[in-house]
Scaffold this motif. Structure first.
Motif, PDB file in Angstrom:
ATOM      1  N   ARG A  60      23.768  -0.731  11.726  1.00  0.00           N
ATOM      2  CA  ARG A  60      22.932  -1.873  12.084  1.00  0.00           C
ATOM      3  C   ARG A  60      21.488  -1.435  11.915  1.00  0.00           C
ATOM      4  O   ARG A  60      21.115  -0.352  12.365  1.00  0.00           O
ATOM      5  CB  ARG A  60      23.200  -2.321  13.521  1.00  0.00           C
ATOM      6  N   ILE A  61      20.704  -2.277  11.242  1.00  0.00           N
ATOM      7  CA  ILE A  61      19.293  -1.978  11.064  1.00  0.00           C
ATOM      8  C   ILE A  61      18.463  -3.062  11.719  1.00  0.00           C
ATOM      9  O   ILE A  61      18.930  -4.185  11.921  1.00  0.00           O
ATOM     10  CB  ILE A  61      18.901  -1.828   9.573  1.00  0.00           C
ATOM     11  N   ARG A  62      17.232  -2.708  12.062  1.00  0.00           N
ATOM     12  CA  ARG A  62      16.321  -3.651  12.703  1.00  0.00           C
ATOM     13  C   ARG A  62      14.968  -3.523  12.034  1.00  0.00           C
ATOM     14  O   ARG A  62      14.478  -2.418  11.797  1.00  0.00           O
ATOM     15  CB  ARG A  62      16.226  -3.322  14.190  1.00  0.00           C
ATOM     16  N   LEU A  63      14.368  -4.651  11.725  1.00  0.00           N
ATOM     17  CA  LEU A  63      13.044  -4.682  11.114  1.00  0.00           C
ATOM     18  C   LEU A  63      12.012  -4.955  12.200  1.00  0.00           C
ATOM     19  O   LEU A  63      12.114  -5.941  12.922  1.00  0.00           O
ATOM     20  CB  LEU A  63      12.975  -5.769  10.042  1.00  0.00           C
ATOM     21  N   ALA A  64      11.036  -4.067  12.316  1.00  0.00           N
ATOM     22  CA  ALA A  64       9.945  -4.245  13.268  1.00  0.00           C
ATOM     23  C   ALA A  64       8.636  -4.227  12.491  1.00  0.00           C
ATOM     24  O   ALA A  64       8.513  -3.527  11.484  1.00  0.00           O
ATOM     25  CB  ALA A  64       9.952  -3.134  14.306  1.00  0.00           C
ATOM     26  N   GLY A  65       7.675  -5.014  12.929  1.00  0.00           N
ATOM     27  CA  GLY A  65       6.401  -5.054  12.230  1.00  0.00           C
ATOM     28  C   GLY A  65       5.251  -5.356  13.164  1.00  0.00           C
ATOM     29  O   GLY A  65       5.438  -5.890  14.252  1.00  0.00           O
ATOM     30  N   LYS A  66       4.067  -4.964  12.704  1.00  0.00           N
ATOM     31  CA  LYS A  66       2.854  -5.269  13.466  1.00  0.00           C
ATOM     32  C   LYS A  66       1.711  -5.472  12.488  1.00  0.00           C
ATOM     33  O   LYS A  66       1.718  -4.958  11.364  1.00  0.00           O
ATOM     34  CB  LYS A  66       2.517  -4.158  14.459  1.00  0.00           C
ATOM     35  N   ASN A  81       0.832  -1.192   0.000  1.00  0.00           N
ATOM     36  CA  ASN A  81       0.000   0.000   0.000  1.00  0.00           C
ATOM     37  C   ASN A  81       0.869   1.245   0.000  1.00  0.00           C
ATOM     38  O   ASN A  81       0.499   2.267  -0.527  1.00  0.00           O
ATOM     39  CB  ASN A  81      -0.929   0.018   1.217  1.00  0.00           C
ATOM     40  N   LYS A  82       2.035   1.155   0.631  1.00  0.00           N
ATOM     41  CA  LYS A  82       2.971   2.277   0.594  1.00  0.00           C
ATOM     42  C   LYS A  82       4.374   1.766   0.862  1.00  0.00           C
ATOM     43  O   LYS A  82       4.578   0.732   1.486  1.00  0.00           O
ATOM     44  CB  LYS A  82       2.595   3.361   1.593  1.00  0.00           C
ATOM     45  N   LEU A  83       5.345   2.523   0.377  1.00  0.00           N
ATOM     46  CA  LEU A  83       6.756   2.220   0.576  1.00  0.00           C
ATOM     47  C   LEU A  83       7.502   3.547   0.564  1.00  0.00           C
ATOM     48  O   LEU A  83       7.455   4.271  -0.426  1.00  0.00           O
ATOM     49  CB  LEU A  83       7.277   1.299  -0.529  1.00  0.00           C
ATOM     50  N   ARG A  84       8.161   3.870   1.671  1.00  0.00           N
ATOM     51  CA  ARG A  84       8.877   5.140   1.791  1.00  0.00           C
ATOM     52  C   ARG A  84      10.288   4.874   2.308  1.00  0.00           C
ATOM     53  O   ARG A  84      10.500   3.956   3.100  1.00  0.00           O
ATOM     54  CB  ARG A  84       8.174   6.092   2.765  1.00  0.00           C
ATOM     55  N   PHE A  85      11.255   5.697   1.873  1.00  0.00           N
ATOM     56  CA  PHE A  85      12.631   5.635   2.336  1.00  0.00           C
ATOM     57  C   PHE A  85      12.994   6.987   2.955  1.00  0.00           C
ATOM     58  O   PHE A  85      13.635   7.818   2.319  1.00  0.00           O
ATOM     59  CB  PHE A  85      13.579   5.303   1.175  1.00  0.00           C
ATOM     60  N   PRO A  86      12.601   7.251   4.219  1.00  0.00           N
ATOM     61  CA  PRO A  86      12.808   8.567   4.824  1.00  0.00           C
ATOM     62  C   PRO A  86      14.263   8.923   5.132  1.00  0.00           C
ATOM     63  O   PRO A  86      14.598  10.093   5.217  1.00  0.00           O
ATOM     64  CB  PRO A  86      12.021   8.507   6.135  1.00  0.00           C
ATOM     65  N   PRO A  95      13.486   6.446  10.510  1.00  0.00           N
ATOM     66  CA  PRO A  95      13.643   5.092   9.968  1.00  0.00           C
ATOM     67  C   PRO A  95      14.219   5.117   8.551  1.00  0.00           C
ATOM     68  O   PRO A  95      14.103   6.118   7.836  1.00  0.00           O
ATOM     69  CB  PRO A  95      12.215   4.552   9.956  1.00  0.00           C
ATOM     70  N   ALA A  96      14.817   4.019   8.159  1.00  0.00           N
ATOM     71  CA  ALA A  96      15.338   3.880   6.799  1.00  0.00           C
ATOM     72  C   ALA A  96      14.217   3.569   5.821  1.00  0.00           C
ATOM     73  O   ALA A  96      14.246   3.997   4.670  1.00  0.00           O
ATOM     74  CB  ALA A  96      16.375   2.765   6.746  1.00  0.00           C
ATOM     75  N   CYS A  97      13.212   2.834   6.291  1.00  0.00           N
ATOM     76  CA  CYS A  97      12.132   2.411   5.407  1.00  0.00           C
ATOM     77  C   CYS A  97      10.856   2.244   6.227  1.00  0.00           C
ATOM     78  O   CYS A  97      10.899   1.757   7.357  1.00  0.00           O
ATOM     79  CB  CYS A  97      12.497   1.095   4.733  1.00  0.00           C
ATOM     80  N   VAL A  98       9.750   2.669   5.638  1.00  0.00           N
ATOM     81  CA  VAL A  98       8.427   2.449   6.219  1.00  0.00           C
ATOM     82  C   VAL A  98       7.588   1.818   5.114  1.00  0.00           C
ATOM     83  O   VAL A  98       7.516   2.354   4.011  1.00  0.00           O
ATOM     84  CB  VAL A  98       7.785   3.767   6.698  1.00  0.00           C
ATOM     85  N   ALA A  99       6.997   0.676   5.399  1.00  0.00           N
ATOM     86  CA  ALA A  99       6.238  -0.036   4.373  1.00  0.00           C
ATOM     87  C   ALA A  99       4.962  -0.614   4.954  1.00  0.00           C
ATOM     88  O   ALA A  99       4.906  -0.955   6.138  1.00  0.00           O
ATOM     89  CB  ALA A  99       7.081  -1.161   3.775  1.00  0.00           C
ATOM     90  N   GLU A 100       3.958  -0.715   4.119  1.00  0.00           N
ATOM     91  CA  GLU A 100       2.712  -1.376   4.477  1.00  0.00           C
ATOM     92  C   GLU A 100       2.504  -2.468   3.443  1.00  0.00           C
ATOM     93  O   GLU A 100       2.197  -2.183   2.286  1.00  0.00           O
ATOM     94  CB  GLU A 100       1.566  -0.367   4.473  1.00  0.00           C
ATOM     95  N   ALA A 132       2.290  -3.494   8.933  1.00  0.00           N
ATOM     96  CA  ALA A 132       3.034  -2.230   8.945  1.00  0.00           C
ATOM     97  C   ALA A 132       4.461  -2.542   9.384  1.00  0.00           C
ATOM     98  O   ALA A 132       4.672  -3.071  10.482  1.00  0.00           O
ATOM     99  CB  ALA A 132       2.386  -1.243   9.894  1.00  0.00           C
ATOM    100  N   PHE A 133       5.437  -2.263   8.521  1.00  0.00           N
ATOM    101  CA  PHE A 133       6.840  -2.544   8.794  1.00  0.00           C
ATOM    102  C   PHE A 133       7.640  -1.261   8.893  1.00  0.00           C
ATOM    103  O   PHE A 133       7.369  -0.285   8.178  1.00  0.00           O
ATOM    104  CB  PHE A 133       7.453  -3.382   7.668  1.00  0.00           C
ATOM    105  N   THR A 134       8.636  -1.268   9.755  1.00  0.00           N
ATOM    106  CA  THR A 134       9.575  -0.159   9.872  1.00  0.00           C
ATOM    107  C   THR A 134      10.985  -0.732   9.942  1.00  0.00           C
ATOM    108  O   THR A 134      11.237  -1.650  10.717  1.00  0.00           O
ATOM    109  CB  THR A 134       9.313   0.669  11.144  1.00  0.00           C
ATOM    110  N   VAL A 135      11.881  -0.193   9.121  1.00  0.00           N
ATOM    111  CA  VAL A 135      13.293  -0.548   9.190  1.00  0.00           C
ATOM    112  C   VAL A 135      13.980   0.580   9.945  1.00  0.00           C
ATOM    113  O   VAL A 135      14.073   1.701   9.453  1.00  0.00           O
ATOM    114  CB  VAL A 135      13.915  -0.728   7.787  1.00  0.00           C
ATOM    115  N   GLU A 136      14.427   0.268  11.165  1.00  0.00           N
ATOM    116  CA  GLU A 136      15.047   1.258  12.030  1.00  0.00           C
ATOM    117  C   GLU A 136      16.566   1.187  11.905  1.00  0.00           C
ATOM    118  O   GLU A 136      17.125   0.109  11.738  1.00  0.00           O
ATOM    119  CB  GLU A 136      14.647   0.997  13.486  1.00  0.00           C
ATOM    120  N   ILE A 137      17.220   2.356  11.986  1.00  0.00           N
ATOM    121  CA  ILE A 137      18.672   2.432  11.965  1.00  0.00           C
ATOM    122  C   ILE A 137      19.126   2.676  13.398  1.00  0.00           C
ATOM    123  O   ILE A 137      18.663   3.618  14.048  1.00  0.00           O
ATOM    124  CB  ILE A 137      19.165   3.586  11.075  1.00  0.00           C
TER     125      ILE A 137
END
Length: 111
Positions: free
Chosen positions: A66-72, A53-58, A99-104, A88-93
């Motif tokens: 080091r990055i970490r993938l979190a989702g709910k 539905n969305k993909l962003r690279f903020p 975040p590096a990436c926010v995706a749904e 809903a996913f977030t790639v945290e730095i």
């Protein structure tokens, strides 16, 4: 959560914001297998990656970060023969404010 170390080999030129759209898509496809580690569903016959539905690279990811993938689970909707799940996913730095990436991502599970 899943943690990954970013190296020059995984980030192309060293900063994700320097990459063109095609290279960003390649980086995103590296993350897709990690998404599957966050959600385990039993008793299904088929799982379909239905799209985004969305993909962003903020923010860029510097080499060596080091990055970490979190989702709910954001939403679950019944569809013919199964269910549609929106994650809903977030790639945290590590140590970064954005975040590096926010995706749904949308998945369909069929019995």
């Amino acid at each position: 959560m899943v943690a990954v170390a970013v190296t020059r080999e995984t980030s192309g030129t060293g900063l994700l914001d320097d990459l063109d759209e095609v290279k960003r898509a390649v980086v995103f496809t590296v993350l897709i297998p990690l998404f599957n580690e966050l959600l385990e569903v039993h008793g299904i016959g088929m799982k379909v990656n239905y799209g985004l539905n969305k993909l962003r690279f903020p923010a860029p990811v510097p080499v060596g970060s080091r990055i970490r993938l979190a989702g709910k689970v954001a939403d679950v909707t019944e569809v013919e023969g199964g269910a549609q799940v929106t994650m809903a996913f977030t790639v945290e730095i590590e140590g970064a404010g954005r975040p590096a990436c926010v995706a749904e991502a949308v998945y369909r599970f069929y019995s």
